[in-house]
Design a protein around this motif. Structure first.
Motif, PDB file in Angstrom:
ATOM      1  N   SER A 336      21.101-100.853  64.690  1.00  0.00           N
ATOM      2  CA  SER A 336      21.121 -99.538  65.330  1.00  0.00           C
ATOM      3  C   SER A 336      20.348 -98.537  64.475  1.00  0.00           C
ATOM      4  N   SER A 337      19.126 -98.259  64.868  1.00  0.00           N
ATOM      5  CA  SER A 337      18.327 -97.298  64.112  1.00  0.00           C
ATOM      6  C   SER A 337      18.910 -95.893  64.229  1.00  0.00           C
ATOM      7  N   ALA A 338      19.541 -95.580  65.378  1.00  0.00           N
ATOM      8  CA  ALA A 338      20.144 -94.254  65.546  1.00  0.00           C
ATOM      9  C   ALA A 338      21.276 -94.035  64.549  1.00  0.00           C
ATOM     10  N   ALA A 339      22.087 -95.075  64.330  1.00  0.00           N
ATOM     11  CA  ALA A 339      23.186 -94.953  63.370  1.00  0.00           C
ATOM     12  C   ALA A 339      22.653 -94.788  61.956  1.00  0.00           C
ATOM     13  N   ILE A 340      21.612 -95.550  61.602  1.00  0.00           N
ATOM     14  CA  ILE A 340      21.034 -95.455  60.255  1.00  0.00           C
ATOM     15  C   ILE A 340      20.447 -94.068  60.020  1.00  0.00           C
ATOM     16  N   LEU A 341      19.732 -93.542  61.019  1.00  0.00           N
ATOM     17  CA  LEU A 341      19.133 -92.215  60.876  1.00  0.00           C
ATOM     18  C   LEU A 341      20.212 -91.142  60.771  1.00  0.00           C
ATOM     19  N   ALA A 342      21.310 -91.312  61.506  1.00  0.00           N
ATOM     20  CA  ALA A 342      22.401 -90.343  61.425  1.00  0.00           C
ATOM     21  C   ALA A 342      23.012 -90.322  60.030  1.00  0.00           C
ATOM     22  N   ILE A 343      23.151 -91.495  59.424  1.00  0.00           N
ATOM     23  CA  ILE A 343      23.714 -91.574  58.070  1.00  0.00           C
ATOM     24  C   ILE A 343      22.761 -90.970  57.049  1.00  0.00           C
ATOM     25  N   GLN A 344      21.467 -91.137  57.266  1.00  0.00           N
ATOM     26  CA  GLN A 344      20.487 -90.593  56.335  1.00  0.00           C
ATOM     27  C   GLN A 344      20.445 -89.071  56.356  1.00  0.00           C
ATOM     28  N   PRO A 351      32.105 -86.613  62.726  1.00  0.00           N
ATOM     29  CA  PRO A 351      33.238 -87.039  61.891  1.00  0.00           C
ATOM     30  C   PRO A 351      33.044 -88.423  61.274  1.00  0.00           C
ATOM     31  N   LEU A 352      32.486 -89.364  62.035  1.00  0.00           N
ATOM     32  CA  LEU A 352      32.289 -90.712  61.500  1.00  0.00           C
ATOM     33  C   LEU A 352      31.249 -90.709  60.394  1.00  0.00           C
ATOM     34  N   VAL A 353      30.172 -89.949  60.600  1.00  0.00           N
ATOM     35  CA  VAL A 353      29.131 -89.864  59.566  1.00  0.00           C
ATOM     36  C   VAL A 353      29.692 -89.214  58.311  1.00  0.00           C
ATOM     37  N   ALA A 354      30.502 -88.173  58.482  1.00  0.00           N
ATOM     38  CA  ALA A 354      31.106 -87.503  57.328  1.00  0.00           C
ATOM     39  C   ALA A 354      32.024 -88.450  56.556  1.00  0.00           C
ATOM     40  N   PHE A 369      22.124 -99.235  52.999  1.00  0.00           N
ATOM     41  CA  PHE A 369      22.010 -99.489  54.427  1.00  0.00           C
ATOM     42  C   PHE A 369      20.588 -99.930  54.755  1.00  0.00           C
ATOM     43  N   ALA A 370      20.480-100.890  55.670  1.00  0.00           N
ATOM     44  CA  ALA A 370      19.168-101.402  56.066  1.00  0.00           C
ATOM     45  C   ALA A 370      19.180-101.712  57.554  1.00  0.00           C
ATOM     46  N   TRP A 371      18.012-101.559  58.151  1.00  0.00           N
ATOM     47  CA  TRP A 371      17.867-101.845  59.575  1.00  0.00           C
ATOM     48  C   TRP A 371      17.262-103.220  59.768  1.00  0.00           C
TER      49      TRP A 371
END
Length: 552
Positions: A336-344, A351-354, A369-371
């Motif tokens: 999930s590239s969207a999840a990786i970008l959100a974490i970056q 809330p989940l990212v925090a 983390f890696a895609w």
């Protein structure tokens, strides 16, 4: 909630901070915080918003209520004298919600405080029976004043543009009516309230569509795309949400979600080396790891959650697993590239990212983390894919029960749109409009292609310059068309059959035949923009020539 002997007392301060000062609100908060921290008698509490302070008191007996309120007022006035603030007994109002509460005696600095039938607090008129009739009358009166001023320079064929009226309605009238609907919206179903609200809304809708006053409320609101205030007030209160059969899905989220939720696997720093081939971006590379953990994907709600939330939840679980096991180095792979970008993004407030950021920050080891690209034969990713499909079929408690507020807004909007549609279809009025535009979606599509005009409204409502309508309102002696002297001159007749308009009708039919749509069925015409515009021009030509044709 107040019991049967509850009452409210509001107070007005005679002195305050200088209006417009920069530090005034801060100084006021510093002073008022002391008042809010004062210990009051049982059943008494203070509520404050800016400089409005409200004392709410309740007790089981009238005598206890009287003692508690007078004791609280004595404490409050004593605090005011200590900070050089005085309360005006003459401006202080009291409101009781039961017959017993009205019998008590309230004093403030030796002055008796009399009970009122209603008080205004933060723009809402509260009455002793909590039926909010006075508040409804007040907001309708305010909206009526604006409507009357607008009517001075707005007529059917000239005056303010319908789009400007729509802006006034949406930006001025609607906020006035729906203000604090979360408080009074539950009374919107009462017949007297519904009648007042719909009457006012209908008046603005007729101005927005430039229709005759005989147009039905159902057709006027639909053509103007004004959501009935009854439904809008319920949207604010959430009453439909609480009463909806779908409510359990909000707060007791199920695990039946057939979508493939997520793919995630985690690798730990090696002790026994072996090689795993992964793809990260366009290049293939080799990494050495000793242990491989495939997490069973968590199951979020089928309502309100989306795929990115599922991916983030799985990554959070992987981070918590790595932190609890105190691994020195962990690499989490996700497709999930969207999840990786959100974490970056360190500014992401999800809330989940925090929680992921917090877990990574407090873990003793390192978490990376890696895609990886999905569905290219990567062993770990395929295993996670299989686990996700298996987890989607599990009958277990959900792992995540939160959802964004935007989902509630979208859900309630969709819910009330369906209710509006069912009411639009079931109401006996506006049948001519429903023949042209059977659903609200058709009206929305028409609005995207053309604006409301005086002539288009006549065509869609049937309330036009035809002799059938003029005879109905007693303008003409008969309803027959001059073309043959026997046929009733309805809107359908002049559009489809009247020989007087055969030339423009033929031009319109030719355009519709090329587009492959029915020339007089609006639901079919909306499939082609050119055909829709042709119908609007054809109907405009008819309306503009009907008066001369009928000699009326």
């Amino acid at each position: 909630m107040l019991d049967h002997s509850g009452s409210r007392v509001s107070k007005t301060m005679s002195k305050g901070c200088i209006q417009g000062s920069t530090c005034g609100p801060h100084l006021w908060n510093i002073i008022l915080d002391e008042l809010l921290e004062i210990e009051l008698p049982p059943g008494c509490q203070l509520q404050a918003f800016a400089d409005d302070v409200l004392l709410v008191a309740s007790a089981k007996t009238a005598s206890d209520l009287q003692v508690n309120i007078n004791s609280a007022l004595h404490t409050i006035t004593g605090w005011g004298k200590g900070v050089k603030l005085s309360f005006s007994p003459a401006k202080t109002q009291a409101l009781a919600f039961s017959a017993k509460a009205k019998q008590i005696l309230i004093t403030m600095d030796s002055h008796t405080i009399h009970f009122q039938k209603s008080i205004k607090f933060l723009g809402v008129i509260l009455d002793d029976k909590l039926n909010f009739r006075e508040h409804i009358n007040h907001i309708v009166y305010k909206a009526t004043k604006i409507f009357n001023r607008l009517s001075f320079f707005c007529r059917h064929t000239w005056g303010a543009h319908p789009e400007n009226i729509r802006i006034i309605y949406l930006q001025v009238i609607q906020p006035i009516i729906t203000y604090a609907a979360g408080v009074w919206g539950h009374v919107a179903d009462k017949k007297c309230v519904r009648k007042k609200l719909l009457s006012m809304q209908r008046a603005f809708a007729l101005k927005a569509i430039r229709g005759f006053r005989t147009v039905s409320t159902s057709a006027a609101l639909a053509l103007a795309l004004f959501t009935p205030w009854i439904l809008r007030s319920k949207r604010r209160t959430g009453s439909k949400l609480r009463a909806s059969p779908a409510r359990p899905h909000y707060f007791r989220l199920t695990s039946h979600w057939s979508l493939q939720l997520l793919h995630i696997f985690s690798f730990i720093q090696p002790t026994d080396i072996h090689t795993t081939h992964t793809r990260s971006g366009p290049k293939t590379r080799s990494r050495n790891f000793s242990q491989e953990l495939t997490l069973t994907p968590p199951t979020p709600s089928p309502m309100g959650a989306n795929l990115r939330m599922a991916e983030l939840l799985a990554i959070l679980k992987a981070c918590e697993w790595a932190s609890s096991n105190q691994h020195t180095r962990t690499v989490i792979y996700s497709d999930s590239s969207a999840a990786i970008l959100a974490i970056q993004n360190r500014s992401n407030t999800h809330p989940l990212v925090a929680k992921i950021h917090s877990t990574v920050h407090h873990t003793s080891g390192s978490i990376e983390f890696a895609w990886v690209k999905a569905h290219v034969g990567i062993v770990g990713n395929e295993a996670a894919d299989t686990a996700a499909k298996r987890a989607a079929k599990l009958h277990k408690a959900p792992d995540y029960t939160q959802f964004p507020i935007t989902f509630i807004k979208h859900y309630t909007r969709s819910l009330h749109a369906s209710v509006w549609q069912s009411r639009y279809e079931s109401e006996p009025q506006g049948q001519h409009t429903k023949q042209h535009l059977p659903t609200i979606k058709h009206i929305i599509k028409l609005h995207s292609l053309a604006h409301n005009t005086f002539t288009l409204t006549q065509t869609l409502t049937g309330h036009a310059y035809t002799k059938q309508y003029l005879h109905r309102v007693k303008v003409t002696e008969d309803a027959v068309c001059p073309c043959d002297g026997t046929t009733v001159q309805s809107m359908g007749h002049v559009l489809e059959d009247c020989p007087r308009f055969i030339a423009p009708r033929s031009d319109h039919q030719i355009i519709c035949s090329h587009a492959g749509v029915s020339p007089f069925n609006m639901a079919s015409l909306l499939e082609d923009k050119e055909a829709t515009i042709s119908f609007i021009k054809f109907s405009e030509y008819i309306i503009n020539h009907l008066k001369a044709f009928n000699n009326t």
